[in-house]
Design a protein around this motif. Structure first.
Motif, short mmCIF file in Angstrom:
data_model
loop_
_atom_site.label_atom_id
_atom_site.label_comp_id
_atom_site.label_asym_id
_atom_site.label_seq_id
_atom_site.Cartn_x
_atom_site.Cartn_y
_atom_site.Cartn_z
N ASP A 1 -5.79 3.02 -8.87
CA ASP A 1 -4.93 2.91 -7.69
C ASP A 1 -5.67 2.72 -6.36
N ALA A 2 -6.98 2.89 -6.36
CA ALA A 2 -7.71 3.09 -5.10
C ALA A 2 -7.45 2.01 -4.06
N TYR A 3 -7.35 0.75 -4.48
CA TYR A 3 -7.20 -0.32 -3.49
C TYR A 3 -5.76 -0.52 -3.05
N TRP A 4 -4.88 0.36 -3.54
CA TRP A 4 -3.48 0.33 -3.11
C TRP A 4 -3.11 1.64 -2.43
N ARG A 5 -4.11 2.43 -2.06
CA ARG A 5 -3.88 3.71 -1.39
C ARG A 5 -4.70 3.77 -0.10
N LYS A 6 -4.06 4.24 0.98
CA LYS A 6 -4.75 4.42 2.24
C LYS A 6 -4.32 5.75 2.84
N ARG A 7 -5.08 6.17 3.84
CA ARG A 7 -4.76 7.44 4.50
C ARG A 7 -3.46 7.32 5.30
N LYS A 8 -2.77 8.45 5.43
CA LYS A 8 -1.49 8.49 6.15
C LYS A 8 -1.61 7.96 7.58
N ASP B 1 0.84 -1.19 0.00
CA ASP B 1 0.00 0.00 0.00
C ASP B 1 0.88 1.25 0.00
N ARG B 2 0.34 2.32 -0.54
CA ARG B 2 0.98 3.62 -0.45
C ARG B 2 0.04 4.54 0.34
N TYR B 3 0.61 5.39 1.18
CA TYR B 3 -0.20 6.18 2.11
C TYR B 3 -0.22 7.65 1.70
N LEU B 4 -1.44 8.21 1.67
CA LEU B 4 -1.65 9.56 1.14
C LEU B 4 -2.29 10.48 2.17
N TYR B 5 -2.05 11.79 2.01
CA TYR B 5 -2.83 12.81 2.70
C TYR B 5 -4.01 13.13 1.80
N LEU B 6 -5.17 12.60 2.11
CA LEU B 6 -6.32 12.80 1.23
C LEU B 6 -6.80 14.23 1.21
N ASN B 7 -6.33 15.06 2.15
CA ASN B 7 -6.68 16.47 2.11
C ASN B 7 -6.08 17.17 0.90
N LYS B 8 -5.04 16.57 0.33
CA LYS B 8 -4.41 17.22 -0.82
C LYS B 8 -4.12 16.25 -1.97
#
Length: 308
Positions: free
Chosen positions: A238-245, A224-231
Motif C-alpha cells: 500500500d505504501a505508494y497509495w498512503r500519505k500523511r494526514k 491516495d488514502r491519508y493516515l495518521y502515521l503516529n498510529k
C-alpha cells in the motif's frame, strides 16, 4: 479444472484491470481470498470470471486469490487537475508525453514509507505478526509443515527483505500526481506553480487520463488514502497509495508505474494529448498579454482562472 497456461494477451490484461472487483460473466463481486479466474471463452474471447463461471472457459490463463486493490479507483468522470508552469505545459504539448517523477525525488521525505522510523519496533512487531500468520495459513491446497522456529526465521527474513525492497522500490517507482476536484483551487495554484502569473492548470477526467496513457493496465491510477502515521501503518503493498494526514487537502489521484530498468530521475510516458486535455485554465494572476498568447492546439480551450 483446466491447467493454467499463463497466457495473457493485452486484451485479457486490460479486461482484468478494468473489471478487477467482479466477474465479467455474471457480475459476482469478489471478496478477499476468493478465487478469480482469467482466461478465454471460445474464439479467444478474454474472460475474467468467478469459480462458478470458470467452467465455461475453453482456456484458463491463471487462477488466483483475489486481493482488494491497495487504492480506490475514482469514477470515470471524476475531474482531475494538474497545476504547472507554462513551460511544463509547452513541454507536454511538444513531447506528447506525460512526465512521471521518480518517487525518491519528491519533496515529501515520507514518500513510499510504511510507517515512522521512530516507531520501527512497533512497525516490525506489526509485520512479523502479519508474516507469521501468512506462513501458518497458506492458501487452499497447500499445507504449512514448518516448525515454530522455522516460521520465525522465515518471518524475520521477510521483514529484512521488505525493508531492503522498500528502499529499492523508491528508485523504480514513477508517479504522476493529480488533484481531484469539481472546481479549481487557489491553494493548488500557489502550491504547484513556481510563478503564479506564468501558471496554467489542465483539467481532465479519470477516463481521459486512462485513455491518454493507452489504457495501459501496468499503469495503476487511484486515489491516495491519508493516515495518521503516529498510529497507523501502510500495508505491504500500500505504501505508494498512503500519505500523511497533513496532505489530505491535496485530494491526490496518482498514476503509478514501475520500471526496473530506467535509471533517470523521471520518466516520459507517451500520452495522447487530445484524450488527456479537456480544458486549460490560465492563472488568475496572469497578465493580459499572457492570455493573448492564445496557444493553438486543436481542441484545447483557455479559461481564465476563478472566472469560469
Amino acid at each position: 479444472m483446466l491447467t493454467p497456461t499463463e497466457r495473457f494477451t493485452i486484451e485479457l490484461e486490460r479486461l482484468q484491470f478494468e473489471h478487477y472487483d467482479s466477474c465479467t460473466n455474471c457480475g459476482h463481486k469478489f471478496i478477499e481470498a476468493e478465487h478469480s479466474c482469467s482466461g478465454y471463452f471460445s474464439n479467444d474471447v478474454p474472460a475474467y470470471v468467478c469459480d462458478a463461471c470458470s467452467e465455461k472457459l475453453t482456456e484458463l490463463a491463471a487462477r488466483r486469490y483475489f486481493m482488494t486493490r491497495p487504492y480506490e479507483v475514482p469514477p470515470r468522470d471524476a475531474q482531475l487537475w494538474r497545476y504547472m508552469d507554462f513551460t511544463k505545459y509547452v513541454s507536454l504539448l511538444a513531447s506528447r508525453a506525460l512526465y512521471f517523477g521518480r518517487s525518491d525525488q519528491f519533496e515529501d521525505t515520507y514518500e513510499g514509507a510504511k510507517g515512522l522510523r521512530r516507531r520501527k519496533e512497533a512497525w516490525d512487531k506489526h509485520y512479523l505478526e502479519f508474516f507469521r500468520h501468512a506462513i501458518q495459513n497458506p492458501p487452499d491446497g497447500y499445507e504449512c509443515t514448518k516448525a515454530e522456529e522455522e516460521i520465525e526465521v522465515e518471518a524475520q527474513r521477510l521483514i529484512r527483505s521488505m525493508e531492503f525492497g522498500g528502499k529499492a522500490s523508491r528508485l523504480r517507482t514513477f508517479i504522476s500526481c493529480w488533484h481531484e476536484s469539481t472546481h479549481e483551487s487557489a491553494a493548488m495554484w500557489r502550491l504547484y506553480s513556481s510563478f503564479m502569473p506564468n501558471a496554467v492548470a489542465i483539467r481532465t477526467s479519470y477516463d481521459g487520463l486512462y485513455k491518454s496513457l493507452g489504457k495501459n493496465p501496468s499503469i495503476k491510477i487511484g486515489r491516495d488514502r491519508y493516515l495518521y502515521l503516529n498510529k497507523d501503518y501502510a500495508g505491504v503493498n500500500d505504501a505508494y497509495w498512503r500519505k500523511r494526514k497533513s496532505f489530505e487537502h491535496e485530494r491526490e489521484v496518482r498514476a503509478v508505474i514501475l520500471d526496473f530498468s530506467h535509471p533517470e530521475l523521471g520518466k516520459l510516458v507517451a500520452c495522447d494529448v487530445e484524450s488527456l486535455v479537456e480544458s486549460v485554465y490560465v492563472s488568475p494572476e496572469a497578465p493580459c498579454w499572457f492570455m493573448s498568447l492564445g496557444v493553438r492546439y486543436r481542441v484545447i480551450i483557455f479559461h481564465n482562472g476563478y472566472g469560469v
